[in-house]
Design an enzyme around this catalytic site. Structure first.
Site, PDB file in Angstrom:
ATOM      1  CB  SER A  85     -17.502   3.579   2.381  1.00 15.38           C
ATOM      2  OG  SER A  85     -17.807   2.235   2.397  1.00 15.38           O
ATOM      3  CB  SER A 126      -0.894  -0.005   1.239  1.00 25.30           C
ATOM      4  OG  SER A 126      -1.520   1.247   1.394  1.00 25.30           O
ATOM      5  CD  GLU A 164     -16.197  -3.557   5.543  1.00 24.71           C
ATOM      6  OE1 GLU A 164     -16.088  -3.097   6.698  1.00 24.71           O
ATOM      7  OE2 GLU A 164     -16.578  -2.891   4.567  1.00 24.71           O
ATOM      8  CG  ASP A 169     -20.674   1.249   3.876  1.00 27.24           C
ATOM      9  OD1 ASP A 169     -21.654   2.006   3.742  1.00 27.24           O
ATOM     10  OD2 ASP A 169     -19.999   1.207   4.907  1.00 27.24           O
ATOM     11  N   GLY A 216     -10.820   5.650   7.371  1.00 25.16           N
ATOM     12  CA  GLY A 216     -11.512   5.608   8.663  1.00 25.16           C
ATOM     13  C   GLY A 216     -12.320   6.861   8.956  1.00 25.16           C
TER      14      GLY A 216
HETATM   15  C1  GLA Z   1     -21.084   2.109   8.674  1.00 27.85           C
HETATM   16  C2  GLA Z   1     -21.444   0.704   8.207  1.00 27.85           C
HETATM   17  C3  GLA Z   1     -22.682   0.740   7.297  1.00 27.85           C
HETATM   18  C4  GLA Z   1     -23.823   1.531   7.959  1.00 27.85           C
HETATM   19  C5  GLA Z   1     -23.333   2.880   8.463  1.00 27.85           C
HETATM   20  C6  GLA Z   1     -24.362   3.628   9.268  1.00 27.85           C
HETATM   21  O1  GLA Z   1     -20.649   2.876   7.588  1.00 27.85           O
HETATM   22  O2  GLA Z   1     -20.384   0.123   7.510  1.00 27.85           O
HETATM   23  O3  GLA Z   1     -23.070  -0.590   6.983  1.00 27.85           O
HETATM   24  O4  GLA Z   1     -24.399   0.764   8.983  1.00 27.85           O
HETATM   25  O5  GLA Z   1     -22.177   2.740   9.287  1.00 27.85           O
HETATM   26  O6  GLA Z   1     -25.444   4.017   8.484  1.00 27.85           O
END
Ligand code: GLA
Length: 406
Positions: free
Chosen positions: A140, A82, A174, A186, A136
């Site tokens: 996503s 990375s 995940e 996500d 983070g």
């Molecule tokens: C994180 C999780 C998602 C969702 C959001 C809240 O991003 O990965 O799946 O639950 O929180 O909406």
């Protein structure tokens, strides 16, 4: 750039992609034969913490994400490197770790293990990850790296995995390998995004609609608090467990409901005394957020951006007071953003506990907005947030292929 290549976003992304290819060469020998892929990040505009409760969500891919440079090898060795973390993994692709290592490589390793259950990999690959998404921050980055891994392996090895197979692999990684009990939003948003559209995902039956958004009139701004919570994963799983407890207690009173999102507000209030106070607050958020998300969709379809935005801002208050996943840094940014003329709505994005707010605003009102947020934030916390404007993104794709002409 050679003809037929897809250039993402702005000139700077193009430059970043070329640099990424060159860095692959620096790490793995010359870059001949490497292919470069891109998977977006996402913001979720409505449906906060509804995906794992079977409710509707409205995310949107952004024009930032993960770059994956990948070249197959003649042997079965897999190397994962990375640009963002010095930790690397190298080992046989058919004997990957069965336990997470607690490192970033867990995400791609989990994906490869999941895909290998459908059809094993005969050859290894050298892979270099990078990108322009804060890690983070609630945008996503984890689904982006997971989907980017699955998509690029599928393309390079000609595996003909369907989009839903890529989503499944990302989710398995995940949930089962890394251990975050996330919902489906996500990887769905990252995999199925279309340019110029938000997604409407019904997380009960997993159906998807694409809703157009006028990318000229509307701008998405994201302001990053810079706060990253080590314990966020545990707090997220705790919210998932509390929602499950609420559903367990209420299902007997909510004839036929198959998820907490299908329980009515009325049932929650009538049986409030049967729930522990924090569990009650989580349920109150969920049922009201379902109604807000439907109202937001109706507003958007009617061209009522102000109506859409007011549902977003109401969602933030509920995330702060009932779901208790906000922090003062996020609240200060939300309060400052709603004061700005031309802002339709704003709320924290992602799971919360730190990270970013997302703002939906009129493109013509952008000037001065960044400075306004910075001043409000500095006034309280003595440091600056990172404020950026994003475009509406598309799903994963190959971005550089073959030799460069310049
Ligand atoms: C994180 C999780 C998602 C969702 C959001 C809240 O991003 O990965 O799946 O639950 O929180 O909406």
């Amino acid at each position: 750039m050679s003809p037929g290549n897809d250039i993402i976003g702005t000139d700077s992304s193009d430059i970043a992609l070329r640099e990424h290819r060159a860095r692959f060469g620096a790490r793995f020998g010359d870059p001949d034969g490497v292919r470069v892929f891109f998977a977006p990040g996402r913001v979720n505009l409505m449906g906060a913490h509804l995906d794992y409760n079977g409710g509707p969500v409205m995310p949107m891919a952004i024009d930032r994400g993960t770059f994956v440079a990948l070249r197959p090898r003649a042997d079965a060795t897999l190397t994962l490197a990375s640009m963002l973390d010095p930790f690397e993994y190298e080992g046989p692709i058919d004997a990957l770790p069965t336990e997470a290592l607690g490192r970033w490589v867990d995400y791609p390793i989990g994906v490869i293990r999941a895909l290998a259950r459908r059809a094993p990999f005969e050859f290894g690959a050298d892979v270099l990850f990078g990108g322009n998404l804060p890690i983070g921050a609630g945008l996503s980055s984890s689904a982006s790296i997971c989907v980017g891994t699955a998509f690029s392996l599928d393309a390079v090895f000609g595996r003909s995995d369907a989009p839903r197979d890529l989503i499944e692999a990302a989710l398995w990684s995940e949930r089962e390998f890394v251990g975050v009990k996330c919902g489906i939003m996500d990887p769905f948003a990252v995999t199925l995004a279309r340019p110029g559209h938000l997604l409407w995902i019904d997380c009960g039956d997993e159906s998807v609609e694409h809703i157009p958004i006028d990318a000229n009139e509307v701008t998405i701004a994201v302001a990053d608090t810079g706060v990253r919570r080590e314990l966020a994963q545990g707090a997220f799983n705790e919210r998932v467990a509390q929602c499950a407890l609420a559903f367990e207690a209420l299902v007997g009173h909510a004839g036929g409901a198959t998820s907490l999102a299908e329980v009515s507000a009325d049932v929650v209030e009538r049986h409030a005394h049967e729930l522990e106070p924090p569990v009650l607050r989580r349920a109150q958020h969920v049922v009201a957020e379902v109604a807000r998300t439907h109202a937001a969709k109706a507003a958007l379809l009617a061209g009522d951006l102000a109506g859409f935005g007011s549902e977003m801002t109401a969602a933030h208050k509920s995330l702060r007071d009932l779901f208790e996943v906000s922090i003062p840094e996020l609240d200060v940014l939300v309060e400052a953003a709603v004061e700005w003329d031309g802002v339709f709505g704003t709320r924290l994005t992602g799971a919360g506990f730190g990270g970013c707010i997302v703002v939906v605003m009129r493109t013509s009102s952008r000037e001065g907005f960044r400075e306004h947020l910075e001043a409000a934030y500095r006034g309280r916390f003595d440091r600056s947030p990172d404020v950026e404007f994003f475009g509406v993104g598309a799903g994963p794709r190959e971005v550089l292929v073959g030799p460069l002409t310049s």
